[in-house]
Design an enzyme around this catalytic site. Structure first.
Site, PDB file in Angstrom:
ATOM      1  N   GLY A  10     -20.110 -28.970  46.886  1.00  0.00           N
ATOM      2  CA  GLY A  10     -21.432 -29.585  47.056  1.00  0.00           C
ATOM      3  C   GLY A  10     -22.042 -29.984  45.725  1.00  0.00           C
ATOM      4  N   VAL A  40     -17.506 -20.555  55.900  1.00  0.00           N
ATOM      5  CA  VAL A  40     -17.947 -19.178  55.632  1.00  0.00           C
ATOM      6  C   VAL A  40     -18.179 -18.380  56.914  1.00  0.00           C
ATOM      7  CG1 VAL A  40     -18.919 -19.414  53.316  1.00  0.00           C
ATOM      8  CG2 VAL A  40     -20.346 -19.963  55.294  1.00  0.00           C
ATOM      9  N   TYR A 163     -35.420 -23.983  57.654  1.00  0.00           N
ATOM     10  CA  TYR A 163     -34.574 -23.831  56.473  1.00  0.00           C
ATOM     11  C   TYR A 163     -35.067 -22.677  55.610  1.00  0.00           C
ATOM     12  CZ  TYR A 163     -32.859 -24.869  51.753  1.00  0.00           C
ATOM     13  OH  TYR A 163     -32.315 -24.773  50.500  1.00  0.00           O
TER      14      TYR A 163
HETATM   15  N1  LIG Z   1     -30.813 -28.920  45.928  1.00  0.00           N
HETATM   16  C1  LIG Z   1     -31.885 -28.152  45.754  1.00  0.00           C
HETATM   17  O1  LIG Z   1     -32.902 -28.610  45.227  1.00  0.00           O
HETATM   18  C2  LIG Z   1     -31.869 -26.710  46.178  1.00  0.00           C
HETATM   19  C3  LIG Z   1     -33.054 -25.977  46.003  1.00  0.00           C
HETATM   20  C4  LIG Z   1     -33.073 -24.644  46.374  1.00  0.00           C
HETATM   21  C5  LIG Z   1     -31.913 -24.056  46.881  1.00  0.00           C
HETATM   22  N2  LIG Z   1     -30.779 -24.779  47.051  1.00  0.00           N
HETATM   23  C6  LIG Z   1     -29.597 -24.085  47.575  1.00  0.00           C
HETATM   24  O2  LIG Z   1     -28.479 -24.387  46.757  1.00  0.00           O
HETATM   25  C7  LIG Z   1     -27.283 -24.349  47.537  1.00  0.00           C
HETATM   26  C8  LIG Z   1     -26.477 -25.617  47.306  1.00  0.00           C
HETATM   27  O3  LIG Z   1     -27.247 -26.732  47.753  1.00  0.00           O
HETATM   28  P1  LIG Z   1     -26.890 -28.234  47.367  1.00  0.00           P
HETATM   29  O4  LIG Z   1     -28.151 -28.907  47.058  1.00  0.00           O
HETATM   30  O5  LIG Z   1     -25.781 -28.252  46.389  1.00  0.00           O
HETATM   31  O6  LIG Z   1     -26.413 -28.787  48.804  1.00  0.00           O
HETATM   32  P2  LIG Z   1     -25.049 -29.530  49.225  1.00  0.00           P
HETATM   33  O7  LIG Z   1     -25.217 -29.908  50.653  1.00  0.00           O
HETATM   34  O8  LIG Z   1     -24.697 -30.574  48.241  1.00  0.00           O
HETATM   35  O9  LIG Z   1     -23.974 -28.373  49.100  1.00  0.00           O
HETATM   36  C9  LIG Z   1     -23.784 -27.384  50.088  1.00  0.00           C
HETATM   37  C10 LIG Z   1     -22.297 -27.268  50.320  1.00  0.00           C
HETATM   38  O10 LIG Z   1     -22.098 -26.210  51.262  1.00  0.00           O
HETATM   39  C11 LIG Z   1     -21.063 -26.587  52.128  1.00  0.00           C
HETATM   40  N3  LIG Z   1     -21.214 -25.839  53.374  1.00  0.00           N
HETATM   41  C12 LIG Z   1     -22.233 -25.911  54.276  1.00  0.00           C
HETATM   42  N4  LIG Z   1     -22.001 -25.090  55.298  1.00  0.00           N
HETATM   43  C13 LIG Z   1     -20.802 -24.484  55.061  1.00  0.00           C
HETATM   44  C14 LIG Z   1     -20.026 -23.524  55.758  1.00  0.00           C
HETATM   45  N5  LIG Z   1     -20.432 -23.035  56.947  1.00  0.00           N
HETATM   46  N6  LIG Z   1     -18.860 -23.109  55.213  1.00  0.00           N
HETATM   47  C15 LIG Z   1     -18.432 -23.605  54.028  1.00  0.00           C
HETATM   48  N7  LIG Z   1     -19.121 -24.529  53.311  1.00  0.00           N
HETATM   49  C16 LIG Z   1     -20.295 -24.960  53.845  1.00  0.00           C
HETATM   50  C17 LIG Z   1     -21.239 -28.076  52.319  1.00  0.00           C
HETATM   51  O11 LIG Z   1     -20.004 -28.672  52.719  1.00  0.00           O
HETATM   52  C18 LIG Z   1     -21.686 -28.540  50.948  1.00  0.00           C
HETATM   53  O12 LIG Z   1     -20.615 -29.011  50.162  1.00  0.00           O
HETATM   54  C19 LIG Z   1     -27.728 -24.128  48.982  1.00  0.00           C
HETATM   55  O13 LIG Z   1     -27.590 -22.749  49.289  1.00  0.00           O
HETATM   56  C20 LIG Z   1     -29.184 -24.519  48.967  1.00  0.00           C
HETATM   57  O14 LIG Z   1     -29.933 -23.832  49.961  1.00  0.00           O
HETATM   58  C21 LIG Z   1     -30.742 -26.101  46.718  1.00  0.00           C
END
Ligand SMILES: NC(=O)c1ccc[n+]([C@@H]2O[C@H](COP(=O)([O-])OP(=O)(O)OC[C@H]3O[C@@H](n4cnc5c(N)ncnc54)[C@H](O)[C@@H]3O)[C@@H](O)[C@H]2O)c1
Ligand SMILES: [Zn+2]
Length: 333
Positions: A10, A40, A163
């Site tokens: 991701g 997962v 969320y």
């Molecule tokens: N982007 C932000 O601003 C932000 C802010 C706060 C928290 N987060 C947290 O950071 C983390 C990463 O977010 P991101 O922005 O990179 O999002 P993203 O969607 O780019 O990455 C998430 C990844 O998780 C994978 N995924 C989802 N469900 C899955 C599963 N059941 N099994 C295996 N893989 C799975 C997806 O394929 C994806 O590649 C998340 O936990 C998100 O809640 C992000």
């Protein structure tokens, strides 16, 4: 250190993988995007992936505000069932270190002070107020204007959407796992992460992605509310570095420790749109007065625990980061 990075394909996870490798660690990507078998929620697949692993960096999640309550079961399934399955497999395999991608959304509205009532906690904003363009939450006691401040880790939690609820439950699950299994857990509560590789706009993306995608289409960024809502925009490489220091640090066993992960340099959403549009050379943003239910007005972090406790500091400033982001590639859905 061999580190299983869930969600490693991701936006943030792929930067974590890069940062770990650059530090001489051995990241192992576990992401359903890269391999349909790497979910997962699949205990057997997780169990196999944990072989020889020293620590888990859990980024996998369904993210964003979504497109309504219809998504609720999906968020709970990926985020909470997924975390429970992962933690149970870690307990089984004897893997005792976890760094969790947390979020500032657990706090709800940020910290506010009333001139008469001190620190107060405004509830969700009323639709009638939002429709009338009254975006600032008033003092819940006297209705006075409030001054927003920085949220510390000990602020009460108050998730305002599905969320957010699932991100908070992930932390509670990780804390329960740490207690039962004697593991050490760190939650990095990210603020608004942006930077190269950010997904293009979908209902699941962040505001920087909406603006950047609009500019790429030759359109003006559309800024909701009055554009004066405050956020802490933190660069994805700084967030990746925070994950590395958290994985490398001595962490207390048996508990979960939370760290706000923000730049410490809050900006309004309107300022961000203007900086991005100027750097891109695109049309000036328009402020639309629209709003999304479930959004909070201001949320800005006090990230001094992460700076003082783990020696992390953000390296990418706002102007420099936005200039880079204006030119950087984004990821398709
Ligand atoms: N982007 C932000 O601003 C932000 C802010 C706060 C928290 N987060 C947290 O950071 C983390 C990463 O977010 P991101 O922005 O990179 O999002 P993203 O969607 O780019 O990455 C998430 C990844 O998780 C994978 N995924 C989802 N469900 C899955 C599963 N059941 N099994 C295996 N893989 C799975 C997806 O394929 C994806 O590649 C998340 O936990 C998100 O809640 C992000
Ligand atoms: Zn008051």
């Amino acid at each position: 250190m061999r580190v299983l990075v869930t969600g490693g394909a991701g936006f943030i996870g792929s930067h974590v993988v890069e940062a770990l490798a650059a530090r001489g660690h051995e990241p192992v990507v576990f992401d359903v995007r890269e391999d349909p078998g790497a979910d997962v929620r699949d205990a057997e697949a997780v169990g196999r992936a944990l072989a020889g692993v020293d620590a888990v960096c859990h980024q996998a999640a369904m993210v964003g505000l979504g497109s309504g309550f219809a998504d609720a079961a999906g968020y709970v399934s990926h985020n909470d069932l997924g975390t429970a399955v992962l933690l149970a497999a870690m307990a089984e395999a004897g893997v005792g270190r976890l760094v969790l991608a947390g979020s500032m959304v657990v706090y709800g509205e940020g910290r506010y002070e009333c001139p008469r009532h001190g620190v107060v906690r405004p509830g969700p904003r009323a639709v009638a107020d939002l429709d009338a363009g009254r975006f600032e939450p008033p003092c819940p006691v006297c209705g006075a204007d409030l001054a927003p401040g920085l949220v510390g880790e000990d602020a009460p939690v108050d998730p305002r959407n599905v969320y957010a609820t699932t991100k908070l439950a992930q932390e509670h699950l990780a804390a329960a796992w740490a207690r039962c299994a004697g593991g050490s857990a760190v939650a990095l509560r990210y603020h608004n992460v942006y930077g190269p590789g950010m997904p293009r706009d979908t209902p699941y993306a962040g505001v920087a992605s909406f603006f950047r995608s609009a500019l790429a289409r030759g359109e003006a960024p559309r800024v909701f509310e009055d554009g004066r809502q405050r956020r802490d925009f933190v660069h994805v490489r700084d967030v990746a570095a925070a994950n590395v220091v958290a994985l490398e640090a001595e962490a207390a066993p048996g508990v979960l420790t939370a760290y706000n992960t923000g730049s410490g340099d809050p900006h309004t959403v309107g300022e961000m749109a203007r900086a991005l549009a100027a750097a891109y050379g695109g049309p000036r943003p328009v402020v639309t007065g629209e709003y999304r239910l479930g959004d909070v007005r201001h949320i800005t972090a006090d990230s001094s625990r992460l700076r003082d406790g783990l020696g992390w500091k953000p390296e990418v400033g706002f102007a420099e980061g936005m200039a880079e982001f204006a030119r950087a590639g984004m990821r398709g859905a």
